[in-house]
Enzyme design. Structure first.
Site, PDB file in Angstrom:
ATOM      1  CE  LYS A 127      -1.285   2.631  -6.742  1.00 30.73           C
ATOM      2  NZ  LYS A 127      -0.466   1.798  -5.842  1.00 30.73           N
TER       3      LYS A 127
ATOM      4  CB  SER B 179      -2.313  -1.715  -7.311  1.00 31.96           C
ATOM      5  OG  SER B 179      -1.875  -0.904  -6.251  1.00 31.96           O
TER       6      SER B 179
ATOM      7  CB  SER C   2      -1.210  -0.052  -2.994  1.00 38.13           C
ATOM      8  OG  SER C   2      -0.022   0.003  -3.755  1.00 38.13           O
TER       9      SER C   2
END
Length: 387
Positions: A65, A122, A62
């Site tokens: 991102k 997230s 993640s």
């Protein structure tokens, strides 16, 4: 394109004994024994303070991102997106697994709410919803992500989605993640999101949703206000963190830690090392005007050339700067149209002929192509002056 050098000015700080840090990352200290790769940089200069396998290609999970948030902040900065615009969730975006804020097909949230869902919780669903709004489709947004990596000079990153969910040939490096975070942190407002430990969405509804930051150091390490965690079975525990103390902001990245405890401990080691050993000397804030650029056939004949990011000089603790020079260069023969944020020059800080810092200058506002009537009036004004 030709360049015009405006000035080289000695900046006297009345200090002495300056030793440049660039390229002098520590080799002797072991700060990240339980990580696959790691890096520590100072944000303003980008100078590497510590590195371990910093260019090894690994799954970022993640932390992907960070690029997603960067493109969101760029769109807002350019006026292509507003904070209060309502973003509609497609059925595809709502179908994302993993971390999510449980958006339903057709549900609308503002950009502000979506970004909170991405930065704090997230949210994969929020990431895809924003990708579709900005680029029209997830695939088109991924193309923009990969184009941005090229703009940043990153050769060891390739994205397949805006979320970090496992995918073939989706990889990055500690070095590249640090550079992406450095670029994201140009937008000072982002830490209002990445540095928030908890928040709520749908607060005035029956579906009130509690957001808790996956980066626990935001709560437990003074000065930490971002940026993004990551975890998959393949990637293990990852974190790109940033912290600010006094005038100094640093970025620390860990890939492949075996546990969350190891991840946080190794980030803490790097942050402690940076703040105990180094000092930042600020020179410019972002968006400071340092020159003017002539625009050929533009609706605006000139636009301000402004700093694109905070600019500083870094030294070891106890060392200071003296006789640092700044060299400001603006482009010549710039033709309309020019958009706000377009590169129009650069500013270089030097010491004894050695480059300490180099940063782009950008246009402060748009200058579209001038109409024929504007050009006619200018030519008539020119002839009247000759008469």
């Amino acid at each position: 394109m030709k360049k015009l050098t405006i000035a080289i000015i000695a900046i006297a700080f009345a200090f002495s004994a300056f030793s440049p840090v660039a390229g002098a990352e520590e080799k002797s200290v072991q700060l990240t024994e339980n990580a696959r790769s790691a890096i520590l940089i100072e944000r303003d200069t980008g100078q590497v303070l510590y590195e371990k396998n910093g260019h090894e290609k690994l799954p970022p999970a993640s932390m992907t991102k960070i690029m997603t948030m960067l493109l969101i902040m760029e769109a807002i900065d350019k006026g292509e997106l507003t904070w209060d615009e309502k973003i509609r969730t497609s059925e595809y975006a709502a179908s994302m697994g993993g971390s999510q804020i449980f958006l339903e097909p057709g549900e609308e949230m503002t950009t502000d709410e979506m970004l909170r869902g991405i930065a704090i919780a997230s949210g994969n669903d929020a990431s895809v919803a924003m990708a579709e709004r900005i680029a029209g489709s997830e695939a088109a947004f991924v193309d923009r992500m990969n184009a941005k990596t090229k703009d940043l000079g990153l050769e060891n990153t390739l994205f397949q989605n805006p979320t970090g969910l496992p995918a073939k040939d989706h990889y990055s490096t500690a070095n590249d993640m640090a550079v992406m975070a450095k670029e994201l942190l140009k937008y000072e407002g982002i830490t209002k999101y990445t540095g928030q430990y908890e928040d709520y969405l749908r607060q005035d509804s029956e579906k009130k949703f509690w957001l808790v930051n996956t980066n626990k150091l935001v709560r437990f390490y003074p000065g930490v206000d971002g940026v993004k965690t990551g975890f998959t079975q393949e990637a293990k525990y990852c974190l790109t963190a940033t912290a600010k103390k006094d005038n100094m902001r640093v970025i620390a990245v860990v890939f492949g830690a075996p546990t969350p405890k190891d991840r946080n401990a190794q980030i803490t080691n790097m942050l402690d090392f940076a703040f105990s050993q180094y000092k930042t000397h600020p020179m410019y804030e972002r968006n400071v005007t340092v020159g003017r650029v002539e625009i050929s056939k533009g609706s605006e004949k000139e636009v301000d050339a402004v700093t694109s990011e905070p600019i500083s000089v870094l030294t070891k603790k106890g060392e200071n700067t003296d006789d640092v020079e700044k060299e400001i260069t603006v482009d010549e023969n710039v033709k309309a149209p020019v958009k706000k944020g377009d590169k129009v020059g650069k500013i270089v800080l030097k010491k004894g002929g050695k480059v300490l810092s180099e940063s782009d200058l950008v246009a402060a506002k748009d200058s579209n192509e001038a109409s024929w009537w504007q050009l006619f009036k200018r030519s008539m004004g020119h002839f009247s002056k000759l008469g």
